[in-house]
Scaffold this active site. Structure first.
Site: not given
Ligand SMILES: *[C@@H]1O[C@H](CO)[C@@H](O)[C@H](O)[C@H]1NC(C)=O
Ligand SMILES: *[C@@H]1O[C@H](CO)[C@@H](O)[C@H](O)[C@H]1NC(C)=O
Ligand SMILES: *[C@@H]1O[C@H](CO)[C@@H](O)[C@H](O)[C@H]1NC(C)=O
Ligand SMILES: *[C@@H]1O[C@H](CO)[C@@H](O)[C@H](O)[C@H]1NC(C)=O
Ligand SMILES: *[C@@H]1O[C@H](CO)[C@@H](O)[C@H](O)[C@H]1NC(C)=O
Ligand SMILES: *[C@@H]1O[C@H](CO)[C@@H](O)[C@H](O)[C@H]1NC(C)=O
Ligand SMILES: *[C@@H]1O[C@H](CO)[C@@H](O)[C@H](O)[C@H]1NC(C)=O
Ligand SMILES: *[C@@H]1O[C@H](CO)[C@@H](O)[C@H](O)[C@H]1NC(C)=O
Ligand SMILES: *[C@@H]1O[C@H](CO)[C@@H](O)[C@H](O)[C@H]1NC(C)=O
Ligand SMILES: *[C@@H]1O[C@H](CO)[C@@H](O)[C@H](O)[C@H]1NC(C)=O
Ligand SMILES: *[C@@H]1O[C@H](CO)[C@@H](O)[C@H](O)[C@H]1NC(C)=O
Ligand SMILES: *[C@@H]1O[C@H](CO)[C@@H](O)[C@H](O)[C@H]1NC(C)=O
Length: 841
Positions: A302, A381, A409, A527
């Protein structure tokens, strides 16, 4: 959101007897436990710390036991430094010192590093560590039992599953925290280490109580100025306050430091001047912190610099640091999060998920023995659902650790309750079938499976200056559970949660059952409303990783693609026709995921590109499952509020209230998620919801359909984050706007809901009236009340809901909203709904 409702809360009188609590003690409150005369007789009256040098964890353990007994039982217990066989005492030391100083021949099982032996027989207690840190862990274990009212006689050893049990703070030198949702750093401000490290000390205490043995204090996106003399001195201060708790300190390094900070003209890892520069830095650090845990490095990832600049391999890069650490026994954690973020979606076979194995597998056996490859649990991620990273199965001769995130996150950013151990266990319990034999991920990361010398666990944690540590009382269960799982990954998620609940809130059965029910439903619910069937968290990956924005996944180089079009959705990761990712797993698992029939529904869209009309095992189509899951998920989140409300009076008022606030917020934001995702895919596929819910909201009044004065319609982007794609904003940012409508609903009592946007950069003020009666007012101050506000735009992050319960209306009543803008926030409103009792929409 702050509000004043016309309905005043009436607190049961007994609430007053519960002490005010602010969450700062976390699970180490040591609240008083009833103890009758018999119980008191069985409490030790002396603490014997043997061979406890100043600031050693054994000395800490002595004080902790003393404070704990005082706080739990009001019993004042003295600490002495000698004595061995006295009854009514707690002997605390290492096994080694106990044997030598007490001539003991007691049978004590062989302990692993950091392990302990705990024996409590009535008032005679022995807490013996394999090392002094282990002794402290044993003291916390004993106190945890007492604080839960458990007075059983016990005698057992406890050993860690893995040696590495670290946390990673992503704190920046300026005091901000990457993915921080609980205030600024407790370590850094203005490019320096802060003077007052009292919070750092308390943090070490909490980490130690769940057996975390090291902390990386700065962001993996590291700033080389941490290596200045003044900052190295600061690191010494941090290490000094954490050492008494057995928590070692480590740091993240920036690969380019030799140029950025050292004044060299290269950072080539094979260049002699670079090697000696890093050795000198390492020597200087160990001079100040002799027990430095080691380094964490994110390289060639990144945009971060790395060895590839000089055509060197990642192993050559990692080994550079590892060798400088070897004389000191330090560990080099090297992140496997390396991938190209400029790949083209036009190529069907491109897949970011393939990157880790492609980069690291050819380097197996090329790393020094003190290198540990730190692998995120899934190949992408920290998504709400991922299969385990196949890299775990592909490094046979290299140490590995699993990277988890306590930081939420992609998972509601601590504004949503999401209890994470069930997610973590879906990875760590996963049997990789390496060589067709039982091989759960947990045994690979501990080093046991491939007989590696090192291995373990790392979790990203975003503790900040907020009194509650994580910004949310309930999110603390994740930090607690992380430590418990790193010690023993076979421990049960519910049991861990209930220990935490008893310690944090109460032994009250109703409190226990309610928090268990909510927490265990929270990940499945999240979810359901964020992204199901393995499609990932459908959040805005280009901005803040919080609210919905499915379109952001595709059409860019980041590779978190869904490949959704009008007919199909999902990544084809098969070998026969797709990216070949499935073949990175050992044969049995590869075969399972290659085949659509044997792929579990919850990972279907991770591995396969299917039509929306594809049938699942339930018999439902993919699209209907989307609709249903988003509705049930949001409904489950709504249920959390009423479940929590049953605890009123059973929990101290402050924490009850602060938690309720977040749950109400979450319930509203779950509706935002539900509607955005459903609208997006309905719009894309054109397939209606069989139950007729999606796009039909009979109880809503769109703000843009109201009579506006000083307000104008505003097309929200992404469109699906506004009901009807449109909201209203004030025409100017200094003058209030009014939106008015005549109600056509039949007379009755309704919950009055307003969906609005709470951006940062302003605190608008809204008032809602029925005729001339004020129903309520509120401010756009999520930045204060949630501790942060994720977006400066009108979007799925800032979209917020407020409810005024039980409002009586008659047909023909006038409903009016007056919005006063503030700063850049133009008092935005999306819609109003009047919901008959019990209806969620
Ligand atoms: C006491 O502790 C020190 C280090 O903390 C150790 O060197 C010593 O061997 C221990 N035992 C005795 C009996 O002094
Ligand atoms: C405990 O006892 C000691 C010695 O008797 C005394 O000095 C101390 O103040 C007491 N502490 C508390 C908290 O009562
Ligand atoms: C241990 O043994 C030594 C020598 O036999 C003796 O001097 C000492 O007093 C003993 N210590 C204890 C605590 O029994
Ligand atoms: C008390 O603690 C011990 C040790 O952790 C445990 O084995 C036992 O099940 C606990 N008893 C109760 C009643 O919780
Ligand atoms: C690194 O820290 C220094 C000193 O605080 C600051 O000036 C600089 O902007 C930082 N660099 C980055 C890339 O954040
Ligand atoms: C790295 O290799 C590429 C292609 O082999 C070459 O063009 C480049 O000059 C090399 N870079 C360095 C720093 O050696
Ligand atoms: C492992 O299982 C796969 C598929 O079931 C089979 O093809 C393969 O031969 C087996 N490998 C070994 C080493 O037994
Ligand atoms: C902690 O965060 C809450 C919001 O969650 C905020 O209201 C409070 O002011 C913060 N406290 C501190 C000390 O930062
Ligand atoms: C196979 O891949 C192609 C793209 O190369 C795709 O269009 C097609 O839908 C895939 N077939 C199946 C059955 O998934
Ligand atoms: C998630 O959605 C499915 C499908 O609608 C439903 O069966 C399940 O109960 C939901 N779970 C939760 C916790 O909302
Ligand atoms: C409850 O919390 C809200 C929002 O955080 C706050 O405005 C209110 O004053 C609190 N009420 C009590 C009784 O603590
Ligand atoms: C009003 O909005 C404009 C445009 O967004 C902005 O430049 C200005 O600073 C705002 N005024 C205030 C008082 O914030």
């Amino acid at each position: 959101m702050r509000w004043q409702s016309l309905i005043l809360s009436i607190w049961p009188a007994f609430a007053a007897i519960v002490a005010a609590e602010d969450g700062s003690e976390g699970w180490l409150r040591y609240a008083s436990v009833p103890c009758n005369a018999h119980c008191r007789q069985n409490l030790p009256s002396r603490i014997i710390t043997l061979n406890a040098t100043d600031s050693s964890p054994i000395e800490t353990a002595g004080k902790e036991l003393q404070d704990g007994l005082q706080s739990i039982f009001g019993k004042n217990v003295s600490i002495v430094q000698s004595g061995c066989h006295d009854s009514s005492s707690i002997v605390i030391t290492t096994v080694y010192d106990y044997r030598r100083l007490c001539n003991s021949t007691d049978e004590i099982p062989e302990l692993e590093e950091d392990g302990f032996w705990l024996s409590a027989q009535g008032d005679t207690v022995h807490i013996l560590g394999q090392n002094s840190r282990g002794a402290l862990y044993g003291a916390f274990e004993y106190l945890s039992m007492l604080a839960q009212g458990n007075f059983s006689d016990v005698a057992y050893p406890s050993n860690p599953h893995a040696q590495i049990r670290w946390v990673n703070q992503w704190d920046n030198m300026d005091g901000s925290i990457e993915r921080g949702y609980a205030g600024p750093s407790i370590f850094f401000a203005d490019g320096k280490i802060v003077d007052d490290l009292s919070r750092a000390k308390q943090y070490a205490r909490m980490l130690s109580s769940v057996r975390i043995n090291a902390i990386i204090v700065n962001n993996v996106n590291a700033n080389a100025t941490l290596l200045s003399t003044a900052n190295m001195d600061g690191l010494r201060r941090i290490a000094d306050v954490m050492r008494p708790y057995g928590v070692q300190v480590g740091i993240s390094l920036n690969f380019a430091s030799p140029i950025d900070f050292g004044g060299l003209d290269t950072y080539d890892p094979l260049d002699e001047s670079v090697v000696s520069w890093w050795q000198d830095i390492t020597d200087q650090l160990y001079d100040r912190v002799p027990d430095l845990a080691g380094y964490l490095v994110k390289a060639s990832s990144e945009g971060q610099p790395g060895p590839d600049t000089y055509n060197r391999t990642l192993a050559e890069g990692a080994n550079l640091f590892a060798r400088t650490l070897q004389p000191y026994g330090g560990v080099l954690m090297f992140r496997a999060f390396v991938y190209d973020h400029h790949i083209s979606e036009d190529n069907w076979r491109n897949d970011r998920a393939n990157a880790a194995v492609e980069f690291f597998k050819p380097l197996d056996a090329k790393f020094e023995d003190n290198v540990v490859i730190q692998i995120k649990y899934g190949p992408i991620d920290f998504q709400v659902r991922e299969p385990p990273s196949p890299l775990f199965a592909n490094l046979r001769k290299t140490n590995v650790a699993i990277e988890l995130q306590v930081t939420q996150e992609y998972l509601g950013q601590q504004c949503h309750l999401v209890y994470l151990p069930p997610l973590w266990k879906s990875i760590t319990d996963f049997d990789l079938r390496i060589d067709n034999a039982t091989s759960p991920v947990r045994d690979v990361v501990s080093g046991q499976h491939f007989k590696r010398p090192l291995g373990g666990w790392a979790a990203v944690v975003n503790v900040g200056t907020n009194t509650t540590w994580l910004g949310s009382h309930l999110s603390m269960s994740n930090l607690y559970a992380y430590g418990r799982m790193a010690w023993d990954p076979t421990a049960d998620s519910v049991q861990i949660l209930q220990d935490w609940t008893r310690l944090t809130f109460s032994q009250d059965r109703a409190v226990l059952d309610t928090i268990t029910g909510m927490s265990m439903a929270s990940w499945p619910a999240y979810e359901n409303y964020s992204g199901n069937l393995g499609i990932q968290t459908l959040t805005d990956i280009l901005y803040t990783h919080y609210g919905p924005n499915p379109a952001s996944q595709d059409g860019n180089g980041w590779g978190q693609w869904t490949r959704a079009d009008g007919k199909y959705i999902g990544m084809d990761r098969t070998l026969w026709n797709g990216t070949g990712f499935s073949s990175q797993y050992p044969a049995e698992v590869a075969a399972r995921f290659e085949n659509i029939e044997t792929t579990p529904d919850n990972l279907l869209l991770w591995f396969h590109h299917v039509p929306y009309t594809q049938r699942l095992r339930s018999g439902k189509t993919v699209i209907q499952h989307f609709y249903d899951a988003h509705y049930t998920g949001a409904e489950t989140a709504h249920g959390f509020v009423s479940q929590w409300e049953t605890l009123r009076g059973r929990i101290d008022r402050r924490r009850y209230n602060e938690t309720r606030f977040r749950l109400v917020y979450q319930a509203g934001h779950a509706i935002v998620w539900r509607d955005a995702i459903n609208m997006f895919y309905y719009n894309l596929s054109g397939i209606p919801d069989e139950a007729g819910r999606v796009g039909h909201h009979p109880w809503r009044i769109e703000a843009e359909d109201m009579t506006l004065d000083g307000y104008v319609p505003y097309a929200v982007s992404p469109f699906e984050t506004a009901s009807g794609a449109t909201a209203i904003v004030t025409e100017s940012n200094s003058t209030a706007g009014t939106a008015e409508t005549t109600l056509g609903f039949s007379a009755g009592v309704y919950d009055l809901v307003v969906n609005y946007y709470d951006q940062y950069g302003g605190k608008s003020h809204w008032t809602v009236y029925i005729n001339d009666r004020v129903i309520g007012w509120w401010e756009g101050d999520n930045e204060d009340s949630l501790g942060y506000s994720p977006s400066i735009y009108l979007d799925g992050h800032s979209a917020t809901r407020i409810t005024f319960p039980r409002v009586r209306i008659r047909r023909g009543d006038r409903l009016r909203i007056v919005g006063r803008p503030d700063g850049v926030e133009p008092a935005p409103v999306d819609y109003v709904a009047l919901l008959p009792a019990g209806l969620v929409d």
